[in-house]
Design a protein around this motif. Structure first.
Motif, PDB file in Angstrom:
ATOM      1  N   SER A 140       0.818  -1.222   0.000  1.00 52.69           N
ATOM      2  CA  SER A 140       0.000   0.000   0.000  1.00 52.69           C
ATOM      3  C   SER A 140       0.850   1.270   0.000  1.00 52.69           C
ATOM      4  CB  SER A 140      -0.945   0.008   1.199  1.00 52.69           C
ATOM      5  OG  SER A 140      -0.240   0.264   2.403  1.00 52.69           O
ATOM      6  N   VAL A 141       2.132   1.157   0.405  1.00 54.90           N
ATOM      7  CA  VAL A 141       3.008   2.343   0.369  1.00 54.90           C
ATOM      8  C   VAL A 141       3.962   2.265  -0.828  1.00 54.90           C
ATOM      9  CG1 VAL A 141       2.869   2.763   2.854  1.00 54.90           C
ATOM     10  CG2 VAL A 141       4.682   1.278   1.968  1.00 54.90           C
ATOM     11  N   ASN A 142       3.522   1.515  -1.845  1.00 52.58           N
ATOM     12  CA  ASN A 142       4.290   1.387  -3.104  1.00 52.58           C
ATOM     13  C   ASN A 142       5.658   0.729  -2.910  1.00 52.58           C
ATOM     14  OD1 ASN A 142       2.264   2.667  -4.659  1.00 52.58           O
ATOM     15  ND2 ASN A 142       3.016   4.675  -3.975  1.00 52.58           N
ATOM     16  N   LEU A 143       5.695  -0.258  -2.020  1.00 54.92           N
ATOM     17  CA  LEU A 143       6.912  -1.058  -1.809  1.00 54.92           C
ATOM     18  C   LEU A 143       6.658  -2.484  -2.275  1.00 54.92           C
ATOM     19  CD1 LEU A 143       8.472  -0.328   1.711  1.00 54.92           C
ATOM     20  CD2 LEU A 143       9.624  -0.177  -0.479  1.00 54.92           C
ATOM     21  N   THR A 144       7.668  -3.100  -2.896  1.00 51.89           N
ATOM     22  CA  THR A 144       7.601  -4.541  -3.177  1.00 51.89           C
ATOM     23  C   THR A 144       8.235  -5.262  -2.000  1.00 51.89           C
ATOM     24  OG1 THR A 144       7.798  -4.173  -5.555  1.00 51.89           O
ATOM     25  CG2 THR A 144       8.348  -6.372  -4.745  1.00 51.89           C
ATOM     26  N   PRO A 145       7.546  -6.204  -1.366  1.00 55.99           N
ATOM     27  CA  PRO A 145       8.157  -6.914  -0.235  1.00 55.99           C
ATOM     28  C   PRO A 145       9.513  -7.500  -0.621  1.00 55.99           C
ATOM     29  CG  PRO A 145       5.844  -7.510  -0.447  1.00 55.99           C
ATOM     30  CD  PRO A 145       6.182  -6.694  -1.656  1.00 55.99           C
ATOM     31  N   ASN A 146      10.522  -7.256   0.214  1.00 54.84           N
ATOM     32  CA  ASN A 146      11.848  -7.807  -0.089  1.00 54.84           C
ATOM     33  C   ASN A 146      11.957  -9.246   0.409  1.00 54.84           C
ATOM     34  OD1 ASN A 146      12.404  -7.708   2.683  1.00 54.84           O
ATOM     35  ND2 ASN A 146      13.378  -5.705   2.546  1.00 54.84           N
ATOM     36  N   LEU A 147      13.101  -9.863   0.165  1.00 50.80           N
ATOM     37  CA  LEU A 147      13.259 -11.287   0.499  1.00 50.80           C
ATOM     38  C   LEU A 147      13.177 -11.553   1.993  1.00 50.80           C
ATOM     39  CD1 LEU A 147      16.060 -12.274  -2.035  1.00 50.80           C
ATOM     40  CD2 LEU A 147      13.668 -12.951  -2.100  1.00 50.80           C
ATOM     41  N   ILE A 148      13.635 -10.592   2.801  1.00 53.32           N
ATOM     42  CA  ILE A 148      13.571 -10.779   4.259  1.00 53.32           C
ATOM     43  C   ILE A 148      12.106 -10.813   4.710  1.00 53.32           C
ATOM     44  CG2 ILE A 148      14.106  -9.720   6.491  1.00 53.32           C
ATOM     45  CD1 ILE A 148      16.670  -8.624   5.184  1.00 53.32           C
ATOM     46  N   MET A 149      11.303  -9.902   4.163  1.00 55.88           N
ATOM     47  CA  MET A 149       9.871  -9.892   4.518  1.00 55.88           C
ATOM     48  C   MET A 149       9.193 -11.191   4.101  1.00 55.88           C
ATOM     49  SD  MET A 149       8.787  -6.062   3.323  1.00 55.88           S
ATOM     50  CE  MET A 149       9.926  -4.696   3.475  1.00 55.88           C
ATOM     51  N   TYR A 150       9.445 -11.601   2.852  1.00 57.52           N
ATOM     52  CA  TYR A 150       8.843 -12.845   2.370  1.00 57.52           C
ATOM     53  C   TYR A 150       9.289 -14.039   3.207  1.00 57.52           C
ATOM     54  CZ  TYR A 150       6.655 -11.109  -1.966  1.00 57.52           C
ATOM     55  OH  TYR A 150       5.844 -10.490  -2.881  1.00 57.52           O
ATOM     56  N   SER A 151      10.577 -14.085   3.539  1.00 57.31           N
ATOM     57  CA  SER A 151      11.085 -15.231   4.311  1.00 57.31           C
ATOM     58  C   SER A 151      10.425 -15.302   5.677  1.00 57.31           C
ATOM     59  CB  SER A 151      12.609 -15.140   4.462  1.00 57.31           C
ATOM     60  OG  SER A 151      12.969 -14.122   5.372  1.00 57.31           O
ATOM     61  N   THR A 152      10.201 -14.123   6.301  1.00 53.42           N
ATOM     62  CA  THR A 152       9.549 -14.080   7.614  1.00 53.42           C
ATOM     63  C   THR A 152       8.136 -14.644   7.524  1.00 53.42           C
ATOM     64  OG1 THR A 152      10.826 -12.108   8.166  1.00 53.42           O
ATOM     65  CG2 THR A 152       8.906 -12.570   9.533  1.00 53.42           C
ATOM     66  N   VAL A 153       7.392 -14.234   6.487  1.00 50.67           N
ATOM     67  CA  VAL A 153       6.019 -14.717   6.315  1.00 50.67           C
ATOM     68  C   VAL A 153       6.014 -16.222   6.038  1.00 50.67           C
ATOM     69  CG1 VAL A 153       3.904 -14.504   4.938  1.00 50.67           C
ATOM     70  CG2 VAL A 153       5.221 -12.471   5.505  1.00 50.67           C
ATOM     71  N   MET A 154       6.983 -16.682   5.227  1.00 46.61           N
ATOM     72  CA  MET A 154       7.071 -18.125   4.943  1.00 46.61           C
ATOM     73  C   MET A 154       7.361 -18.927   6.204  1.00 46.61           C
ATOM     74  SD  MET A 154       9.147 -18.282   1.314  1.00 46.61           S
ATOM     75  CE  MET A 154       9.096 -20.051   1.075  1.00 46.61           C
ATOM     76  N   GLU A 155       8.302 -18.439   7.008  1.00 48.95           N
ATOM     77  CA  GLU A 155       8.710 -19.179   8.210  1.00 48.95           C
ATOM     78  C   GLU A 155       7.616 -19.191   9.278  1.00 48.95           C
ATOM     79  OE1 GLU A 155      13.538 -18.466   7.909  1.00 48.95           O
ATOM     80  OE2 GLU A 155      12.349 -17.252   9.274  1.00 48.95           O
ATOM     81  N   ARG A 156       6.810 -18.120   9.350  1.00 51.92           N
ATOM     82  CA  ARG A 156       5.794 -18.027  10.396  1.00 51.92           C
ATOM     83  C   ARG A 156       4.448 -18.632   9.968  1.00 51.92           C
ATOM     84  NH1 ARG A 156       4.918 -12.565  13.161  1.00 51.92           N
ATOM     85  NH2 ARG A 156       4.092 -13.979  14.736  1.00 51.92           N
ATOM     86  N   ASN A 157       4.308 -18.930   8.677  1.00 50.45           N
ATOM     87  CA  ASN A 157       3.041 -19.445   8.172  1.00 50.45           C
ATOM     88  C   ASN A 157       2.929 -20.947   8.403  1.00 50.45           C
ATOM     89  OD1 ASN A 157       0.600 -19.565   6.514  1.00 50.45           O
ATOM     90  ND2 ASN A 157       1.331 -17.622   5.681  1.00 50.45           N
ATOM     91  N   LYS A 158       1.774 -21.398   8.859  1.00 49.57           N
ATOM     92  CA  LYS A 158       1.558 -22.821   9.135  1.00 49.57           C
ATOM     93  C   LYS A 158       0.747 -23.514   8.032  1.00 49.57           C
ATOM     94  CE  LYS A 158       3.644 -22.336  13.039  1.00 49.57           C
ATOM     95  NZ  LYS A 158       5.060 -22.744  13.095  1.00 49.57           N
TER      96      LYS A 158
END
Length: 437
Positions: free
Chosen positions: A324-342
């Motif tokens: 929403s603030v015109n940012l593409t999620p970087n790899l660190i953000m994606y990795s965090t979501v992947m690791e925390r997702n069940k």
């Protein structure tokens, strides 16, 4: 072409290598029956300690290294001080100084003990708030070496952790008497040491609940020192003095013109570590609102932190907020979501999104595939074919999954789980046969 490389050549090459290549040169050296000297051992074990992120893997690699050395080798342990030094560093790094002390004794036998070895032990006890052992090894250190500013800073931090203002001030006075720091203002280096000392004494006062004393010592430091404000705010949050932390933030705002995202990140991280996700989220929103005049890329670190500390059901909300603030999620953000997702199906969707958003970068980014492999091992019910196809794709893209430490460990874990599953099936089958009979 005319000269074969010797152990010293390998020590220089390994020292400058990343993990996979360091392992390769180590194996090459062993195949050529070149006996590693202490410099090679120092180099290869330093690579392990400096580059591997998981503490248990560091210890496993060091133990494997030690076993390969001792096999059919009659040399005494005293001949490997370089290896013991890195064992000591590794155990201090994971806050197990009592085990590190055993390696300090081995280093002493080789007469190769250094200031750094003692400083690692002292710092480790300091971070645990174990003042008794910290003081004991500081005294032992002082019998062999002149105590320097680094050791004094560690002692100051130890006293700050337990709120002993009196001993913190005494240590600061000893620093001045010993001449490890010159009068304030003599040089940039000395000013930074003074600011560090003032900050740690103020920290001790906050832990002790003496805010007046803390303010007095803060006022002695540089007013534009954001490291000081960061330490004090963190201490206030950890000691559950949230209102005081907000006061310090406002003081920082008046002293440092143009606050940046990192100043708000202090609250997001500190509150997140304490488990107060709601307040952390409020500070995230505050940083978005108050930093609109800055490029949106400024907020990347803050978004990474809130994704790490928000409640799991808010992960998707904050991932959308990034966009929403015109940012593409970087790899660190994606990795965090992947690791925390069940939910494995969601992890798979995120992996495909990463490949779309970071197409060129992912081709050589082995970590992204490692995150997927980890999800396959922990979340997928039918993992055999998916795991194999993922490894094949990594190899097709020119990666070497078995040369990457974390991936190699996942391959071993996956194999172990499959074997366990098979043995459980056999036991269930046998039990069924017995029941039928």
């Amino acid at each position: 072409n005319d000269l074969m490389p010797n152990e010293r050549t390998y020590s220089i090459i390994i020292k400058g290598c990343k993990l996979a290549k360091a392992d390769r040169y180590w194996e090459e050296m062993r195949r050529q029956n070149i006996e590693p000297d202490e410099y090679v051992l120092q180099a290869i074990s330093s690579v392990y300690v400096d580059t591997i992120k998981q503490p248990d893997l560091i210890i496993a690699k060091l133990k494997s290294l030690e076993e390969s050395l001792m096999k059919g080798n009659n040399r005494s342990a005293a001949e490997y001080p370089g290896l013991w030094k890195n064992y000591l560093r590794a155990y201090c790094g994971i806050q197990q100084p009592q085990i590190a002390i055993q390696y300090l004794e081995k280093i002493k036998k080789s007469n190769r003990v250094s200031r750094t070895d003692y400083n690692n032990i002292i710092s480790s006890f300091c971070r645990l708030g174990d003042v008794k052992n910290m003081e004991y090894f500081a005294l032992e250190f002082g019998r062999s070496f002149a105590i320097g500013s680094y050791t004094y800073s560690s002692l100051l931090n130890g006293y700050a952790m337990v709120g002993d203002v009196k001993k913190a001030i005494e240590t600061f006075e000893k620093m001045e008497e010993a001449g490890t720091i010159l009068p304030s203002g003599s040089s940039e280096r000395d000013r930074s040491y003074y600011d560090r000392a003032y900050t740690l004494i103020a920290k001790a006062a906050i832990v002790a609940g003496d805010f007046k004393c803390a303010e007095e010592w803060m006022d002695k430091g540089s007013r534009d020192n954001d490291n000081m404000y960061g330490t004090i705010i963190n201490t206030c949050i950890t000691a559950n003095h949230y209102e005081k932390a907000e006061e310090v933030f406002e003081k920082m705002r008046s002293c440092i013109p143009g606050l940046r995202a990192r100043h708000y990140a202090i609250f997001i991280s500190g509150l997140g570590k304490r488990g107060d996700a709601c307040k952390a989220e409020r500070w995230m929103e505050k940083s978005i609102d108050e930093l609109k005049h800055l490029p949106s890329s400024e907020l990347e670190i803050n978004f990474g932190l809130i994704l790490k500390y928000c409640s799991p059901d808010r992960l998707e909300f904050w991932l959308d907020r990034v966009r929403s603030v015109n940012l593409t999620p970087n790899l660190i953000m994606y990795s965090t979501v992947m690791e925390r997702n069940k939910d494995f199906s969601r992890v798979w969707e995120i992996f495909k999104q990463i490949k779309q958003d970071h197409r060129r970068f992912v081709r050589n980014k082995i970590d992204v595939y490692t995150w997927l492999l980890k999800a396959i091992v922990t979340l997928s019910n039918d993992s055999r074919d998916l795991f194999t196809s993922c490894l094949k794709e990594m190899e097709r893209l020119g990666m070497n999954p078995r040369g990457h430490t974390a991936t190699r460990e996942l391959i071993k874990e996956h194999r172990r789980l499959l074997e366990l599953k098979e043995s459980n099936k056999e036991e269930t089958g046998e039990a069924g046969d017995k029941l039928e009979n």
